[in-house]
Design a protein around this motif. Structure first.
Motif, PDB file in Angstrom:
ATOM      1  N   ASP A   1       0.804  -1.222   0.000  1.00 51.00           N
ATOM      2  CA  ASP A   1       0.000   0.000   0.000  1.00 51.00           C
ATOM      3  C   ASP A   1       0.840   1.276   0.000  1.00 51.00           C
ATOM      4  O   ASP A   1       0.389   2.318  -0.479  1.00 51.00           O
ATOM      5  CB  ASP A   1      -0.909   0.012   1.238  1.00 51.00           C
ATOM      6  CG  ASP A   1      -1.952  -1.110   1.189  1.00 51.00           C
ATOM      7  OD1 ASP A   1      -2.116  -1.715   0.108  1.00 51.00           O
ATOM      8  OD2 ASP A   1      -2.571  -1.393   2.234  1.00 51.00           O
ATOM      9  N   THR A   2       2.050   1.225   0.513  1.00 47.42           N
ATOM     10  CA  THR A   2       2.864   2.434   0.611  1.00 47.42           C
ATOM     11  C   THR A   2       4.015   2.470  -0.375  1.00 47.42           C
ATOM     12  O   THR A   2       4.559   3.535  -0.656  1.00 47.42           O
ATOM     13  CB  THR A   2       3.440   2.595   2.029  1.00 47.42           C
ATOM     14  OG1 THR A   2       4.380   1.542   2.275  1.00 47.42           O
ATOM     15  CG2 THR A   2       2.334   2.542   3.078  1.00 47.42           C
ATOM     16  N   GLY A   3       4.407   1.296  -0.861  1.00 46.83           N
ATOM     17  CA  GLY A   3       5.558   1.242  -1.759  1.00 46.83           C
ATOM     18  C   GLY A   3       6.883   1.272  -1.031  1.00 46.83           C
ATOM     19  O   GLY A   3       7.945   1.187  -1.658  1.00 46.83           O
ATOM     20  N   ARG A   4       6.846   1.369   0.307  1.00 47.69           N
ATOM     21  CA  ARG A   4       8.088   1.381   1.078  1.00 47.69           C
ATOM     22  C   ARG A   4       8.456  -0.043   1.479  1.00 47.69           C
ATOM     23  O   ARG A   4       7.565  -0.843   1.810  1.00 47.69           O
ATOM     24  CB  ARG A   4       7.937   2.236   2.337  1.00 47.69           C
ATOM     25  CG  ARG A   4       7.674   3.705   2.043  1.00 47.69           C
ATOM     26  CD  ARG A   4       7.954   4.545   3.298  1.00 47.69           C
ATOM     27  NE  ARG A   4       7.182   4.091   4.441  1.00 47.69           N
ATOM     28  CZ  ARG A   4       5.986   4.552   4.775  1.00 47.69           C
ATOM     29  NH1 ARG A   4       5.421   5.506   4.039  1.00 47.69           N
ATOM     30  NH2 ARG A   4       5.362   4.084   5.846  1.00 47.69           N
ATOM     31  N   PRO A   5       9.734  -0.389   1.465  1.00 47.10           N
ATOM     32  CA  PRO A   5      10.135  -1.719   1.931  1.00 47.10           C
ATOM     33  C   PRO A   5       9.711  -1.910   3.384  1.00 47.10           C
ATOM     34  O   PRO A   5       9.709  -0.969   4.182  1.00 47.10           O
ATOM     35  CB  PRO A   5      11.658  -1.713   1.786  1.00 47.10           C
ATOM     36  CG  PRO A   5      11.938  -0.662   0.768  1.00 47.10           C
ATOM     37  CD  PRO A   5      10.889   0.397   0.969  1.00 47.10           C
ATOM     38  N   ALA A   6       9.348  -3.128   3.729  1.00 49.53           N
ATOM     39  CA  ALA A   6       8.927  -3.454   5.091  1.00 49.53           C
ATOM     40  C   ALA A   6       9.792  -4.600   5.623  1.00 49.53           C
ATOM     41  O   ALA A   6      10.300  -5.416   4.852  1.00 49.53           O
ATOM     42  CB  ALA A   6       7.456  -3.848   5.125  1.00 49.53           C
ATOM     43  N   ARG A   7       9.928  -4.614   6.920  1.00 46.34           N
ATOM     44  CA  ARG A   7      10.755  -5.639   7.569  1.00 46.34           C
ATOM     45  C   ARG A   7      10.052  -6.120   8.827  1.00 46.34           C
ATOM     46  O   ARG A   7       9.431  -5.338   9.552  1.00 46.34           O
ATOM     47  CB  ARG A   7      12.120  -5.071   7.937  1.00 46.34           C
ATOM     48  CG  ARG A   7      12.990  -5.978   8.794  1.00 46.34           C
ATOM     49  CD  ARG A   7      14.275  -5.287   9.208  1.00 46.34           C
ATOM     50  NE  ARG A   7      15.003  -6.085  10.192  1.00 46.34           N
ATOM     51  CZ  ARG A   7      14.820  -6.036  11.497  1.00 46.34           C
ATOM     52  NH1 ARG A   7      13.913  -5.195  11.986  1.00 46.34           N
ATOM     53  NH2 ARG A   7      15.522  -6.804  12.314  1.00 46.34           N
ATOM     54  N   SER A   8      10.184  -7.401   9.112  1.00 45.44           N
ATOM     55  CA  SER A   8       9.595  -7.941  10.326  1.00 45.44           C
ATOM     56  C   SER A   8      10.330  -9.214  10.719  1.00 45.44           C
ATOM     57  O   SER A   8      11.084  -9.779   9.932  1.00 45.44           O
ATOM     58  CB  SER A   8       8.101  -8.242  10.131  1.00 45.44           C
ATOM     59  OG  SER A   8       7.504  -8.579  11.370  1.00 45.44           O
ATOM     60  N   VAL A   9      10.121  -9.602  11.956  1.00 43.40           N
ATOM     61  CA  VAL A   9      10.601 -10.893  12.441  1.00 43.40           C
ATOM     62  C   VAL A   9       9.382 -11.763  12.685  1.00 43.40           C
ATOM     63  O   VAL A   9       8.443 -11.352  13.373  1.00 43.40           O
ATOM     64  CB  VAL A   9      11.413 -10.736  13.740  1.00 43.40           C
ATOM     65  CG1 VAL A   9      11.786 -12.112  14.316  1.00 43.40           C
ATOM     66  CG2 VAL A   9      12.666  -9.925  13.490  1.00 43.40           C
ATOM     67  N   MET A  10       9.384 -12.959  12.077  1.00 44.94           N
ATOM     68  CA  MET A  10       8.243 -13.831  12.282  1.00 44.94           C
ATOM     69  C   MET A  10       8.686 -15.075  13.046  1.00 44.94           C
ATOM     70  O   MET A  10       9.800 -15.565  12.908  1.00 44.94           O
ATOM     71  CB  MET A  10       7.581 -14.210  10.964  1.00 44.94           C
ATOM     72  CG  MET A  10       8.401 -15.044  10.016  1.00 44.94           C
ATOM     73  SD  MET A  10       7.458 -15.372   8.504  1.00 44.94           S
ATOM     74  CE  MET A  10       8.487 -16.635   7.737  1.00 44.94           C
ATOM     75  N   ARG A  11       7.750 -15.543  13.866  1.00 41.63           N
ATOM     76  CA  ARG A  11       8.015 -16.692  14.728  1.00 41.63           C
ATOM     77  C   ARG A  11       7.169 -17.871  14.271  1.00 41.63           C
ATOM     78  O   ARG A  11       5.965 -17.748  14.089  1.00 41.63           O
ATOM     79  CB  ARG A  11       7.689 -16.351  16.180  1.00 41.63           C
ATOM     80  CG  ARG A  11       7.766 -17.528  17.131  1.00 41.63           C
ATOM     81  CD  ARG A  11       7.497 -17.108  18.549  1.00 41.63           C
ATOM     82  NE  ARG A  11       7.460 -18.275  19.432  1.00 41.63           N
ATOM     83  CZ  ARG A  11       7.504 -18.218  20.751  1.00 41.63           C
ATOM     84  NH1 ARG A  11       7.570 -17.035  21.337  1.00 41.63           N
ATOM     85  NH2 ARG A  11       7.465 -19.305  21.481  1.00 41.63           N
ATOM     86  N   LEU A  12       7.839 -19.035  14.127  1.00 39.72           N
ATOM     87  CA  LEU A  12       7.147 -20.278  13.819  1.00 39.72           C
ATOM     88  C   LEU A  12       7.301 -21.236  14.989  1.00 39.72           C
ATOM     89  O   LEU A  12       8.000 -20.945  15.964  1.00 39.72           O
ATOM     90  CB  LEU A  12       7.720 -20.900  12.544  1.00 39.72           C
ATOM     91  CG  LEU A  12       7.594 -20.057  11.266  1.00 39.72           C
ATOM     92  CD1 LEU A  12       8.207 -20.795  10.091  1.00 39.72           C
ATOM     93  CD2 LEU A  12       6.131 -19.732  10.982  1.00 39.72           C
TER      94      LEU A  12
END
Length: 545
Positions: A96-107
Motif C-alpha cells: 500500500d505504501t511502496g516502502r520496503p517493510a521488515r519484520s521478524v516472524m516466529r514459527l
C-alpha cells in the motif's frame, strides 16, 4: 536482482504457476538465476498475497508434495506465524505504501525468521508484485529475545506499588515476590526447582527465603557460606561466582534438592555498598530433571535477572526496616515509661528493708522477691528490643551492669537513655541508703560493673556513700564514679574527701534549675571517657567511635 525488483528483465516476470520443485522459469535471465540460488527463501507474491513463484529455499517450509504456487501467503502457507516487530503487517505495508517493510516472524519450535518485503513493478502485470525474502535467524535472535525478555521481567519484578506493600505483612510480600519471580523467570528458563537463600551477616548462615519444588528436607537444610561441606549454594556464596552443575550424579559439591533433579544452575545475589564494593547477600538456585539442561547463556540471563531481583529485595528490605524502626521506637517508649516506676519500686523496697525490724528475716525475703521480680520485669521488657534486627552501631558495653544513685529524675532518665543505648543494664536509686542496699543485694550475683553516685544525696554526702559502700562490700576495689554538679562551690570538697578514701573518678553533670530538685543532665562525652577507662575498653571499641 535489481532487474527483478524493477521489472526491466522481462524473463524475470515470465513465471508459471508450478511448484518450486518443478519450476519452469527461463534460465537465461541473470536476475532469475540469482534469485533461484540465493541462500534466503524468495517468494514472488501478487497483490492478493498469492504466491507466483518461489526459489528452492522457499520449499524448506513445506512437504515436497505441496505446491506453493497459487496459494495464499498467510492463510494457506504461513497461517501459524506470529509477527514480532517492527512491522506487524509487512506485506500490506509494502503493497500500500511502496516502502520496503521488515519484520521478524516466529514459527513453531520456536524458530525465528527475518522477513523483507519490497514492491516491484512488472511489465506483464497490471498490478505490482511483492518480492519477499525469508531467512532464519534463530541462532542469533533467540538469545537477544531472551535477553529482552529477562530485562522486561526484571523491570516488572521491581514494580511494587508502595501503598499496597505497606498493608502487606512480610510473609505476604515474600509470597508476592515468589509469584512474580516464578512467573517471569519461567518465560525465559526451564526449571522445576527454585530456591532463594539470603546471607545472615552476623552468622554467615544461608537462611531459606523462598523455595518452590524443593523437597522439605532440602528446603530446611542448614547451610552456611563456605567452600566445603555447604553444597553448591555455600560455594557460590563464598566465591561470588556462578556455578553450572551439568550432572548432579557426578558433582561432588551438589546436595540433593529433589530425587528428580539432574542439573542445576546457581548464581550469587550481589549488592554494592556505599564504596561500590560487591557484597554477596544471597544465592538463587534452579534445577532441572535433565542432565546438561543449562548453558552459559542461561547463566548470563539468570545473572542479569538477579540484578533486578536484588533491587526488588532491597525495596522489600527498606519497607521492613521502616517497620522495624517504628517497632523499636515503640519498645523504647514503653521501656522509658516503665523504667522509672520500676526503679522506684526497687529503690523503695530496698530502703524499706534497711528500716524494717518486725520479723526482719521474713521481710527481707519478701523484699528480695520484690526486687527480683522488678528486675526480671525490666529484663523482659529489654528482651523485646533484643529480638529486633540489630542496628549497624552495635552496643560496646553490652550487658554491663551499672547503678546510678541520684535524686534527680532527669539524671536517672539520661542514664537509661544513653547508657542503655550503649548496651548497659541500668538500675537507679534516689537515696544513698537505697543504693547501698541494692549494691549489697547484687553482690552475690557478681555486683555492678560501675556505680555512679551524686556528690550529695538526700540522706548522706557523696563521700559518706562511698565510705559506706566500701564497708558494705568489704572491698577497696570499687568501680565508683562521683557525679559532681559543675560550678558548685562544695563539689570539689566532696570529691577530695572521697579521693582520700580511694575514689579515682569524677564526672560533671549539669545541675537542675535554681530552686528545683529535678531537671539536670548528664554530660555525655566525659562520662564515656571515664567508662572506657574503668572497663578497659580500647579506643577502637569505644562508644565515642
Amino acid at each position: 536482482m535489481s532487474a527483478l525488483l524493477h521489472g526491466t528483465d522481462r524473463e524475470a516476470c515470465s513465471v508459471t504457476h508450478e511448484s518450486t520443485r518443478n519450476e519452469s522459469l527461463p534460465t537465461d535471465g541473470f536476475a532469475t538465476v540469482v534469485a533461484t540460488n540465493l541462500p534466503q527463501a524468495v517468494f514472488v507474491v501478487d497483490a492478493e498475497f498469492r504466491v507466483i513463484w518461489g526459489n528452492r529455499q522457499a520449499g524448506q517450509f513445506f512437504p515436497r508434495e505441496i505446491s506453493i504456487v497459487g496459494k495464499h501467503f498467510y492463510r494457506e502457507l504461513f497461517s501459524d506465524i506470529q509477527f514480532i516487530r517492527p512491522d506487524y503487517y509487512p506485506l500490506t505495508l509494502a503493497r500500500d505504501t511502496g516502502r520496503p517493510a521488515r519484520s521478524v516472524m516466529r514459527l513453531e519450535g520456536p524458530r525465528f525468521f527475518e522477513l523483507f518485503v519490497a514492491r516491484a513493478s512488472c511489465a506483464q502485470r497490471a498490478r505490482s508484485i511483492l518480492i519477499v525474502t525469508v531467512q532464519e535467524i534463530t541462532s542469533t535472535f533467540l538469545p537477544l529475545e531472551r535477553l529482552r525478555a529477562i530485562h522486561e521481567a526484571g523491570r516488572r519484578l521491581t514494580e511494587f506499588p508502595a501503598d499496597l506493600l505497606i498493608k502487606f505483612t512480610p510473609e505476604e510480600r515474600k509470597e508476592l515476590l515468589k509469584r512474580r519471580v516464578l512467573s517471569y523467570l519461567k518465560e525465559v528458563l526451564h526449571f522445576d526447582v527454585f530456591e532463594i537463600r539470603l546471607v545472615q551477616p552476623q552468622t554467615k548462615r544461608l537462611v531459606p527465603f523462598i523455595s518452590d519444588g524443593m523437597s522439605r528436607e532440602a528446603a530446611e537444610r542448614e547451610l552456611s557460606v563456605g567452600l566445603e561441606g555447604q553444597g553448591i549454594t555455600g560455594y557460590v556464596a563464598a566465591t561470588g561466582a556462578s556455578y553450572i552443575c551439568e550432572d548432579t550424579s557426578s558433582d561432588a559439591l551438589y546436595l540433593k534438592g529433589t530425587e528428580e533433579s539432574r542439573s542445576s544452575l546457581t548464581v550469587p545475589l550481589i549488592r554494592y555498598d556505599a564504596a561500590f564494593r560487591p557484597v554477596i547477600i544471597g544465592t538463587v538456585n534452579i534445577e532441572n530433571p535433565h542432565p546438561r539442561a543449562f548453558s552459559h547463556d542461561d547463566r548470563l540471563f539468570l545473572e542479569i535477572f538477579c540484578r533486578d531481583l536484588v533491587a526488588a529485595l532491597n525495596t522489600l528490605e527498606l519497607i521492613e526496616a521502616e517497620a522495624d524502626v517504628a517497632t523499636r521506637g515503640l519498645v523504647e517508649e514503653i521501656h522509658g515509661r516503665i523504667a522509672l516506676p520500676v526503679d522506684k519500686v526497687v529503690s523503695k523496697a530496698a530502703e524499706a528493708e534497711a528500716y524494717l525490724d518486725v520479723d526482719p528475716g521474713k521481710a527481707r525475703d519478701l523484699l528480695k522477691e520484690i526486687y527480683r521480680i522488678a528486675r526480671d520485669l525490666r529484663a523482659e521488657i529489654r528482651s523485646f528490643g533484643s529480638r529486633l534486627p540489630p542496628t549497624e552501631a552495635s552496643p560496646v558495653f553490652q550487658n554491663r551492669r551499672v547503678l546510678v544513685v541520684d535524686p534527680d529524675e532527669s539524671i536517672q532518665k539520661d542514664a537509661h537513655t544513653y547508657l542503655e543505648q550503649w548496651g548497659f543494664l541500668v538500675e537507679t536509686a534516689s537515696t544513698g541508703r537505697a543504693g547501698l542496699q541494692m549494691a549489697a543485694m547484687t553482690a552475690g550475683e557478681g555486683g555492678y560493673d560501675v556505680i555512679l553516685a551524686a556528690n550529695r544525696l538526700p540522706d548522706m554526702k557523696g563521700w559518706e556513700f562511698f565510705k559506706s559502700l566500701k564497708e558494705a562490700l568489704k572491698s577497696d576495689q570499687i568501680p565508683y564514679v562521683m557525679l559532681v554538679p559543675i560550678m558548685m562551690h562544695d563539689a570539689d570538697h566532696n570529691f577530695v574527701k572521697a579521693r582520700e578514701l580511694g575514689a579515682q573518678y569524677q564526672v560533671g553533670k549539669r545541675p537542675p534549675p535554681p530552686g528545683q530538685t529535678s531537671g539536670g543532665n548528664l554530660i555525655v562525652k566525659p562520662l564515656v571517657e571515664v567508662l572506657n577507662s574503668i572497663l578497659g575498653v580500647t579506643a577502637g571499641q569505644s562508644a565515642n567511635s
